[in-house]
Design an enzyme around this catalytic site. Structure first.
Site, PDB file in Angstrom:
ATOM      1  N   LYS A  39       5.376   6.899   1.744  1.00  0.00           N
ATOM      2  CA  LYS A  39       5.425   7.368   3.140  1.00  0.00           C
ATOM      3  C   LYS A  39       6.406   8.534   3.259  1.00  0.00           C
ATOM      4  O   LYS A  39       6.124   9.522   3.939  1.00  0.00           O
ATOM      5  CB  LYS A  39       5.809   6.205   4.075  1.00  0.00           C
ATOM      6  N   GLN A  76       8.757  -1.861   7.595  1.00  0.00           N
ATOM      7  CA  GLN A  76       7.902  -2.246   6.474  1.00  0.00           C
ATOM      8  C   GLN A  76       7.782  -3.775   6.413  1.00  0.00           C
ATOM      9  O   GLN A  76       8.772  -4.492   6.385  1.00  0.00           O
ATOM     10  CB  GLN A  76       8.508  -1.699   5.162  1.00  0.00           C
ATOM     11  N   ASP A 110       2.579   2.203  13.574  1.00  0.00           N
ATOM     12  CA  ASP A 110       1.746   1.279  12.788  1.00  0.00           C
ATOM     13  C   ASP A 110       0.623   0.694  13.650  1.00  0.00           C
ATOM     14  O   ASP A 110      -0.330   0.124  13.119  1.00  0.00           O
ATOM     15  CB  ASP A 110       2.608   0.122  12.255  1.00  0.00           C
TER      16      ASP A 110
END
Ligand code: NAD
Length: 281
Positions: free
Chosen positions: A52, A96, A119
């Site tokens: 990322k 995460q 997300d």
């Protein structure tokens, strides 16, 4: 001839488009910043976080990395999220997953400001998707829609069957295919006659998390097959939920593993980061 859907190439194309957009945004003094939080040092998570960061660098998005100790408390993590929610220079916040067991994932996801939820996991983002309003969309299913569209595959009016009903893949996938006017069926571990249900599909999306489970017995001749699964086999080689060698010869198009759905997830995360600038400005 079966069309092999090249997720690597399509993801590179999307990243290049985003890079150009970000360059133009910078000319208008709009800058982008993604905060990525990792708790503990799970090796797979570290690889994802590293990828990322690399994608952000390529596109021109600043990234802030928070690598927190495994023993970080839930309150400490919540404090950091609240601080990032307030920061005007931070457009996107990503925590995460998975988190260590002592931290309530749902509570952490709910703490992220929905306008920074790149997300697309916040209940408000999921609700917005459900009723067709603006909001962030979970990256893997959003990437699958791009794979289909950019490969010239028509969704409207098609029988779409998704195997798997997880919150991050199966459920949002069903809503996105519905939004594209597909006729959608969601199959899962309790579905009866799975082979017959799957065989109805013109577009079959497989997200079961079981290596090579889907053989040609589940696939109608000429169907499009999208394989979300990712596993390492006994020879340390990557494989999907679909038995590629068995299925590829009978379908019209298929995503390989690796190089299919996987690369799209990061591309769509970057897309959400770029969109977040518009939502926050
Ligand atoms: P999950 O384990 O949360 O969900 C699996 C789903 O499959 C469940 O809804 C379950 O009902 C269904 N299922 C399980 N066994 C079944 C069976 N025998 N018959 C029918 N349905 C069955 O998994 P997930 O998070 O949706 O991920 C699925 C796969 O996709 C995993 O291999 C994961 O690693 C992979 N994945 C890849 C990406 C990517 O970027 N490529 C992103 C997310 C997930």
């Amino acid at each position: 001839m079966t069309q092999i859907i090249d997720g690597k190439a399509i993801s590179a194309q999307i990243k290049d488009e985003l890079k150009e957009k970000v360059t133009n945004m910078k000319k208008d003094d709009i800058t982008l910043c993604l905060a990525v939080i990792q708790v503990g040092n799970d090796p797979a998570s570290s690889v994802y976080v590293g990828n990322k960061k690399k994608a952000c660098e390529y596109i021109g998005i600043e990234s802030l990395a928070y690598e927190l100790d495994e023993n970080t408390t839930q309150d400490e993590l919540l404090d950091l999220i609240h601080e990032l929610n307030k920061r005007k220079d931070v457009n996107g916040i990503l925590v995460q997953l998975p988190l260590p067991k002592h931290i309530d994932e749902d509570m952490i996801i709910r703490a992220i400001d929905p306008s920074k939820d790149v997300d697309g996991f916040h209940p408000q983002s999921v609700g917005a998707l459900c009723i067709g309003q603006k909001g962030f969309v979970s990256c893997t299913p959003a990437g699958i829609i791009q794979l289909l569209k950019r490969s010239g595959i028509e969704i409207a009016g098609k029988e779409c069957v998704i195997i798997g009903r997880s919150n991050i893949v199966g459920k949002p996938m069903s809503l996105l295919l519905l939004r594209e006017n597909g006729t959608v069926t969601v199959a899962h571990s309790k579905t009866e006659n799975l082979k017959e249900v799957a065989k109805r599909a013109d577009i079959l999306v497989v997200a079961v998390g079981r290596p090579k489970m889907i053989t040609r017995e589940y696939v109608k001749e000429g169907a499009v097959v999208i394989d979300v699964g990712i596993h390492r086999n006994e020879n340390n080689k990557l494989c999907g939920d679909v038995d590629y060698d068995d299925v590829a010869p009978i379908c019209s198009a298929i995503t390989p593993v690796p190089g299919g759905v996987g690369p799209m997830t990061i591309a769509m995360l970057m897309n959400n980061c770029v969109e977040s600038a518009h939502l926050n400005s």
